[in-house]
Design a protein around this motif. Structure first.
Motif, mmCIF file in Angstrom:
data_model
loop_
_atom_site.group_PDB
_atom_site.id
_atom_site.type_symbol
_atom_site.label_atom_id
_atom_site.label_comp_id
_atom_site.label_asym_id
_atom_site.label_seq_id
_atom_site.Cartn_x
_atom_site.Cartn_y
_atom_site.Cartn_z
ATOM 1 N N THR A 17 2.330 4.789 34.558
ATOM 2 C CA THR A 17 2.775 5.253 35.391
ATOM 3 C C THR A 17 3.857 5.182 36.732
ATOM 4 N N LYS A 18 4.557 5.840 37.048
ATOM 5 C CA LYS A 18 5.894 5.570 38.048
ATOM 6 C C LYS A 18 5.035 4.665 38.997
ATOM 7 N N ALA A 19 4.041 4.024 39.702
ATOM 8 C CA ALA A 19 4.219 3.721 40.282
ATOM 9 C C ALA A 19 3.424 2.162 40.047
ATOM 10 N N LEU A 20 2.478 2.093 38.938
ATOM 11 C CA LEU A 20 2.270 0.729 37.891
ATOM 12 C C LEU A 20 3.958 -0.019 37.800
ATOM 13 N N ALA A 21 5.198 1.416 37.313
ATOM 14 C CA ALA A 21 6.150 0.739 36.746
ATOM 15 C C ALA A 21 7.114 0.149 38.001
ATOM 16 N N TYR A 22 6.856 0.752 38.783
ATOM 17 C CA TYR A 22 7.539 -0.168 40.125
ATOM 18 C C TYR A 22 6.642 -1.479 40.719
ATOM 19 N N ARG A 23 5.595 -1.125 40.105
ATOM 20 C CA ARG A 23 5.329 -3.002 40.333
ATOM 21 C C ARG A 23 5.113 -3.173 39.743
ATOM 22 N N ALA A 24 5.651 -3.434 38.465
ATOM 23 C CA ALA A 24 5.710 -4.168 37.467
ATOM 24 C C ALA A 24 7.146 -4.599 37.565
ATOM 25 N N ALA A 28 6.080 -10.697 40.830
ATOM 26 C CA ALA A 28 5.536 -11.035 42.250
ATOM 27 C C ALA A 28 5.404 -11.038 44.123
ATOM 28 N N VAL A 29 6.842 -10.451 44.032
ATOM 29 C CA VAL A 29 7.108 -10.044 45.162
ATOM 30 C C VAL A 29 6.721 -8.995 45.512
ATOM 31 N N ALA A 30 6.041 -7.360 45.334
ATOM 32 C CA ALA A 30 5.249 -6.676 45.447
ATOM 33 C C ALA A 30 3.988 -7.234 46.341
ATOM 34 N N ALA A 31 3.710 -8.435 45.418
ATOM 35 C CA ALA A 31 2.229 -9.209 45.527
ATOM 36 C C ALA A 31 2.516 -9.949 47.395
ATOM 37 N N LEU A 32 3.066 -10.693 47.342
ATOM 38 C CA LEU A 32 3.346 -11.464 48.565
ATOM 39 C C LEU A 32 3.344 -10.285 49.853
ATOM 40 N N GLN A 37 2.397 -12.079 53.604
ATOM 41 C CA GLN A 37 3.446 -13.234 53.900
ATOM 42 C C GLN A 37 5.338 -12.580 53.260
ATOM 43 N N MET A 38 5.326 -11.512 53.192
ATOM 44 C CA MET A 38 6.667 -11.164 53.540
ATOM 45 C C MET A 38 6.813 -9.704 53.917
ATOM 46 N N VAL A 39 7.475 -9.062 54.790
ATOM 47 C CA VAL A 39 7.322 -7.455 55.574
ATOM 48 C C VAL A 39 8.437 -7.486 55.407
ATOM 49 N N ARG A 40 8.581 -5.836 55.355
ATOM 50 C CA ARG A 40 9.607 -5.044 55.480
ATOM 51 C C ARG A 40 10.276 -4.644 56.914
ATOM 52 N N THR A 41 11.200 -4.826 57.208
ATOM 53 C CA THR A 41 11.768 -4.231 58.759
ATOM 54 C C THR A 41 10.725 -3.419 59.163
ATOM 55 N N GLY A 42 10.499 -2.439 58.537
ATOM 56 C CA GLY A 42 9.228 -0.934 59.210
ATOM 57 C C GLY A 42 7.860 -1.914 59.493
ATOM 58 N N ASP A 43 7.490 -2.800 58.630
ATOM 59 C CA ASP A 43 6.330 -3.476 59.268
ATOM 60 C C ASP A 43 6.390 -4.253 60.494
ATOM 61 N N ILE A 44 7.616 -4.449 60.817
ATOM 62 C CA ILE A 44 8.011 -5.336 62.353
ATOM 63 C C ILE A 44 7.781 -4.148 62.989
ATOM 64 N N VAL A 78 15.500 -11.696 49.974
ATOM 65 C CA VAL A 78 15.337 -10.562 48.636
ATOM 66 C C VAL A 78 15.162 -9.512 48.415
ATOM 67 N N ARG A 79 14.695 -8.318 47.419
ATOM 68 C CA ARG A 79 15.038 -6.941 47.310
ATOM 69 C C ARG A 79 13.223 -6.994 46.967
ATOM 70 N N VAL A 80 12.521 -5.318 47.027
ATOM 71 C CA VAL A 80 12.367 -4.665 46.386
ATOM 72 C C VAL A 80 10.958 -3.895 46.235
ATOM 73 N N TRP A 81 10.551 -2.599 45.572
ATOM 74 C CA TRP A 81 10.525 -1.300 45.067
ATOM 75 C C TRP A 81 9.364 -0.964 46.358
ATOM 76 N N ALA A 82 9.636 0.307 47.172
ATOM 77 C CA ALA A 82 8.078 0.557 48.222
ATOM 78 C C ALA A 82 8.348 1.981 48.368
ATOM 79 N N GLN A 83 7.403 2.668 48.316
ATOM 80 C CA GLN A 83 7.439 4.107 48.408
ATOM 81 C C GLN A 83 7.906 4.181 49.924
ATOM 82 N N HIS A 84 9.046 4.955 50.142
ATOM 83 C CA HIS A 84 9.120 5.175 51.286
ATOM 84 C C HIS A 84 8.404 6.294 51.834
ATOM 85 N N ARG A 85 8.390 5.429 53.641
ATOM 86 C CA ARG A 85 6.401 6.139 53.986
ATOM 87 C C ARG A 85 6.668 7.510 54.537
ATOM 88 N N THR A 86 8.026 8.439 54.478
ATOM 89 C CA THR A 86 7.308 9.491 54.468
ATOM 90 C C THR A 86 7.589 10.653 53.703
#
Length: 130
Positions: A17-24, A28-32, A37-44, A78-86
């Motif tokens: 699935t697309k979600a699992l593919a982006y997680r793969a 490790a960055v997605a797990a952090l 342990q790591m944050v996106r600017t939107g999290d702040i 560092v960059r990571v794949w994430a789903q857009h909030r909207t």
């Protein structure tokens, strides 16, 4: 990561699935990010109660943070794949340590978030001291 493992990971990512593919792909960055342990600017911005800022303003805050990070460290974050909030689309976003000074310099340097800068510095200092 060696080339053989990278090739096998990408091949496996294509058959799930697309979600699992982006997680793969994020690994490790997605797990952090998930563990905080790591944050996106939107999290702040969310921690500071500013998640209601328009997407365009949040994006510009992210650009200010990236510029401050590059100026301080000489490398891109560092960059990571994430789903857009909207929209829910998968996007490539930068992630930082929660204590990266660039997050707070970005708050102070961007006009739309300057009002959040002082409370954020106090919150970061209190969290780091505890």
């Amino acid at each position: 990561m060696n080339a053989k493992l990278r090739t096998r990971t990408q091949a496996a990512a294509q058959s799930v699935t697309k979600a699992l593919a982006y997680r793969a792909r994020s690994g490790a960055v997605a797990a952090l990010v998930e563990t905080g342990q790591m944050v996106r600017t939107g999290d702040i911005l969310g921690r500071l109660g500013a998640e209601d800022l328009k997407d365009g303003y949040q994006a510009w805050y992210g650009r200010h943070v990236k510029k401050a990070h590059v100026a301080a460290n000489g490398v891109e974050p560092v960059r990571v794949w994430a789903q857009h909030r909207t929209t829910g689309k998968w996007i490539h976003v930068h992630v930082y340590s929660p204590f990266d000074i660039a997050l707070y310099v970005g708050l102070a340097s961007y006009k739309q978030t300057q009002h959040l800068a002082r409370p954020a510095f106090y919150q970061a200092a209190y969290t780091e001291a505890a």
